[in-house]
Design a protein around this motif. Structure first.
Motif, short mmCIF file in Angstrom:
data_model
loop_
_atom_site.label_atom_id
_atom_site.label_comp_id
_atom_site.label_asym_id
_atom_site.label_seq_id
_atom_site.Cartn_x
_atom_site.Cartn_y
_atom_site.Cartn_z
N ALA A 175 0.86 -1.19 0.00
CA ALA A 175 0.00 0.00 0.00
C ALA A 175 0.90 1.23 0.00
O ALA A 175 2.06 1.17 0.42
CB ALA A 175 -0.91 0.01 1.23
N ASP A 176 0.38 2.37 -0.48
CA ASP A 176 1.15 3.62 -0.46
C ASP A 176 0.52 4.59 0.54
O ASP A 176 -0.67 4.50 0.86
CB ASP A 176 1.25 4.25 -1.87
CG ASP A 176 -0.04 4.10 -2.67
OD1 ASP A 176 -1.09 3.81 -2.07
OD2 ASP A 176 0.01 4.29 -3.89
N MET A 177 1.33 5.51 1.07
CA MET A 177 0.87 6.33 2.22
C MET A 177 0.88 7.83 1.97
O MET A 177 0.40 8.58 2.82
CB MET A 177 1.77 6.07 3.44
CG MET A 177 1.84 4.63 3.90
SD MET A 177 2.77 4.46 5.44
CE MET A 177 4.44 4.81 4.90
N ALA A 196 -5.51 13.18 -2.23
CA ALA A 196 -6.32 13.30 -3.44
C ALA A 196 -6.14 12.11 -4.36
O ALA A 196 -6.65 12.12 -5.48
CB ALA A 196 -5.96 14.59 -4.18
N CYS A 197 -5.41 11.09 -3.90
CA CYS A 197 -5.23 9.90 -4.74
C CYS A 197 -5.72 8.64 -4.01
O CYS A 197 -5.58 7.54 -4.51
CB CYS A 197 -3.77 9.75 -5.17
SG CYS A 197 -3.56 8.84 -6.72
N GLY A 198 -6.27 8.84 -2.79
CA GLY A 198 -6.83 7.69 -2.08
C GLY A 198 -5.83 6.80 -1.39
O GLY A 198 -6.16 5.69 -0.99
N HIS A 199 -4.58 7.29 -1.20
CA HIS A 199 -3.59 6.44 -0.53
C HIS A 199 -3.96 6.25 0.95
O HIS A 199 -3.55 5.26 1.55
CB HIS A 199 -2.18 7.04 -0.69
CG HIS A 199 -1.74 7.15 -2.13
ND1 HIS A 199 -0.50 7.60 -2.50
CD2 HIS A 199 -2.39 6.84 -3.29
CE1 HIS A 199 -0.41 7.58 -3.84
NE2 HIS A 199 -1.54 7.14 -4.33
N ASP A 200 -4.76 7.18 1.50
CA ASP A 200 -5.31 6.96 2.85
C ASP A 200 -6.16 5.70 2.86
O ASP A 200 -6.08 4.88 3.78
CB ASP A 200 -6.13 8.19 3.31
CG ASP A 200 -7.16 8.65 2.27
OD1 ASP A 200 -7.05 8.27 1.08
OD2 ASP A 200 -8.07 9.41 2.65
N ALA A 205 6.00 8.07 -0.62
CA ALA A 205 6.38 8.78 -1.85
C ALA A 205 6.07 8.04 -3.14
O ALA A 205 6.95 7.85 -3.97
CB ALA A 205 7.87 9.13 -1.79
N GLU A 206 4.81 7.64 -3.31
CA GLU A 206 4.44 7.06 -4.62
C GLU A 206 4.30 8.15 -5.67
O GLU A 206 4.56 7.95 -6.85
CB GLU A 206 3.14 6.25 -4.50
CG GLU A 206 2.82 5.39 -5.72
CD GLU A 206 2.40 6.19 -6.93
OE1 GLU A 206 2.89 5.91 -8.03
OE2 GLU A 206 1.59 7.12 -6.79
N GLU A 207 3.88 9.35 -5.21
CA GLU A 207 3.54 10.44 -6.14
C GLU A 207 4.80 11.13 -6.67
O GLU A 207 5.13 12.24 -6.28
CB GLU A 207 2.63 11.47 -5.45
CG GLU A 207 1.30 10.92 -5.01
CD GLU A 207 0.32 10.69 -6.17
OE1 GLU A 207 0.69 10.95 -7.32
OE2 GLU A 207 -0.80 10.25 -5.88
N GLY A 208 5.51 10.46 -7.54
CA GLY A 208 6.66 11.07 -8.21
C GLY A 208 7.95 10.98 -7.43
O GLY A 208 9.02 11.27 -7.98
N MET A 242 -2.95 -2.58 -5.08
CA MET A 242 -4.31 -2.21 -5.51
C MET A 242 -4.41 -0.69 -5.49
O MET A 242 -3.88 -0.04 -4.61
CB MET A 242 -5.31 -2.83 -4.52
CG MET A 242 -6.74 -2.44 -4.78
SD MET A 242 -7.95 -3.50 -3.90
CE MET A 242 -7.11 -4.15 -2.50
N HIS A 243 -5.09 -0.12 -6.52
CA HIS A 243 -5.36 1.32 -6.55
C HIS A 243 -6.83 1.55 -6.84
O HIS A 243 -7.40 0.87 -7.69
CB HIS A 243 -4.49 2.01 -7.60
CG HIS A 243 -4.27 3.47 -7.32
ND1 HIS A 243 -5.29 4.39 -7.31
CD2 HIS A 243 -3.14 4.16 -7.01
CE1 HIS A 243 -4.79 5.59 -7.01
NE2 HIS A 243 -3.49 5.47 -6.81
N ASN A 244 -7.43 2.50 -6.14
CA ASN A 244 -8.82 2.87 -6.44
C ASN A 244 -8.88 3.64 -7.76
O ASN A 244 -7.89 4.26 -8.17
CB ASN A 244 -9.38 3.71 -5.30
CG ASN A 244 -8.90 5.15 -5.36
OD1 ASN A 244 -9.58 6.02 -5.91
ND2 ASN A 244 -7.70 5.40 -4.84
ZN ZN Z 1 -2.18 7.03 -6.34
#
Ligand code: ZN
Ligand code: ZN
Length: 398
Positions: A76-78, A101-105, A135-138, A162-164
């Motif tokens: 999972a990403d945070m 804003a990407c649902g990592h929560d 730090a998934e976002e770039g 998994m990503h929403n």
């Molecule tokens: Zn994302």
């Protein structure tokens, strides 16, 4: 598998509250200290062996059962994004300009809900690694964790994430074997000529004219060099040259964004951009300097692991809620780096509500994660772990 969905729905309230707490307290790439501590404390409380600070703020929770030697990684990403939230939710961000804003929560909460269920009721035989990455976002948090020895200290036979996704019904899952998400590369091109008086162009070497020609020539790469059946993008997002109408500038600069959904196409794009820019620049008498910055790789789901994930999703949700082979997307995801090392599969879970309607797109200030996915997503993780760490071969789940 209604029993599992039922069990995780009954416990979902606790993890919906947790998700909203993380949403209220978003943290940017490599700054996920509160989130990482929360994750690590919960995992320790449920009996996981926890390693903190992997690749900065990453966390790995490990649970070993029985004697069987198979090893499974779930990721999972945070991290959150630098966006001012406008969702209007009661649990909106309390940090101005930072937002989940990407649902990592939601991704973090789904994996934690599965973690608790697996610790308390999980029937499996083997080693389970739960990987919470920064730090998934770039930021390339996956690479940082790998550079820090993630798979040396926590080897995995397969890895899943998994990503929403807005635009897909909540609880519906989309699988795809092969390339699923695009590579994203960046280039800065500096053209150097000889500046001069606008009235005497023959005494100068004009990099602006060379830049204009290069912008047009670059458009031919996708149309003439790339297989028409392969998606590819070459965007010139910035062009800077000159300041006054009677001055020929000495240099010009172009900024490019380059994407492909196939590893060979990605190489073709880089090769042709370099060739075209160098030769065009020379034809105008200018010098070209190309700074190529590789970004995320093409995300490629391996066949046996994707087929295994499909069987798990079908068992959990039934055929009407599973797309077996979806379309690739031009977005990027740094789970691609993990999939270059370990076989596995990345799946999408829909974010559109039955009552609330279409979800805002991810990275939009109005976006919010659909809490209906906490039960479904965590049930998928639990079933996948129980099947993978019970079966002899991927695909053996029936
Ligand atoms: Zn994302
Ligand atoms: Zn994102």
């Amino acid at each position: 598998m209604t029993y599992l969905l039922h069990a995780l729905t009954e416990r979902a309230g606790e993890f919906i509250r947790l998700r909203r707490d993380i949403h209220r307290n978003p943290e940017l790439a490599f700054d996920e200290h509160r989130t990482a501590a929360l994750v690590a404390d919960k995992l320790e409380g449920w009996g996981y062996a926890v390693e903190r600070g992997v690749g900065g703020t990453g966390v790995v929770g490990t649970l070993v059962r029985g004697t069987e030697g198979r090893r499974l990684g779930l990721r999972a990403d945070m991290d959150a994004l630098p966006i001012l939230e406008a969702s209007g939710r009661d649990w909106a961000s309390e940090r101005a300009g930072v937002m989940h804003a990407c649902g990592h929560d939601g991704h973090t909460a789904m994996l934690l809900a599965a973690a608790r269920h697996l610790a308390e009721h999980g029937r499996f035989d083997g080693t389970l690694h739960l990987i919470f990455q920064p730090a998934e976002e770039g930021g390339g948090g996956a690479l940082r964790m790998m550079d820090d020895g993630l798979f040396e200290r926590h080897p995995c036979d397969a890895i899943f994430a998994m990503h929403n996704m807005p635009g897909i019904a909540q609880g519906h899952m989309v699988m795809r074997e092969g390339p699923m998400m695009a590579s994203s590369d960046y280039a800065t091109i500096t053209l150097t000529g000889v500046g001069g008086h606008g009235a005497m162009p023959h005494k100068a070497v004009d990099p602006l004219v060379a830049a204009a020609s290069i912008v047009m020539a670059l458009q031919t790469i996708v149309s003439r060099n790339v297989d028409p059946l392969q998606p590819a993008v070459v965007t010139v997002g910035a062009l800077h040259a000159g300041q006054a109408n009677n001055v020929i500038p000495a240099s010009a600069r172009l900024e490019l964004s380059v994407r492909a959904v196939d590893r060979d196409t990605r190489k073709t794009l880089e090769t042709r951009i370099r060739e075209l820019v160098e030769m065009q620049a020379r034809s105008f008498g200018t010098e070209a300097d190309i700074q190529w910055r590789p970004g995320y790789s093409v995300l490629v789901n391996t066949q046996p692991e994707t087929e295994f994930a499909r069987q798990v999703a079908l068992e959990l949700l039934g055929p009407e809620r599973v797309t077996l082979q979806g379309q690739p997307l031009t977005g990027s995801e740094d789970f691609a780096f993990m999939l270059e090392r370990v076989p596995g599969s990345y799946v999408l879970i829909g974010n559109d509500g039955a009552d609330t309607g279409p979800s805002c797109m991810v990275h939009n200030p109005g976006y919010d994660f659909n809490d209906g996915n906490i039960a479904v997503g965590s049930a998928y993780w639990v079933l996948l772990a129980e099947r993978f760490l019970a079966a002899q071969e991927p695909g053996a789940a029936k």
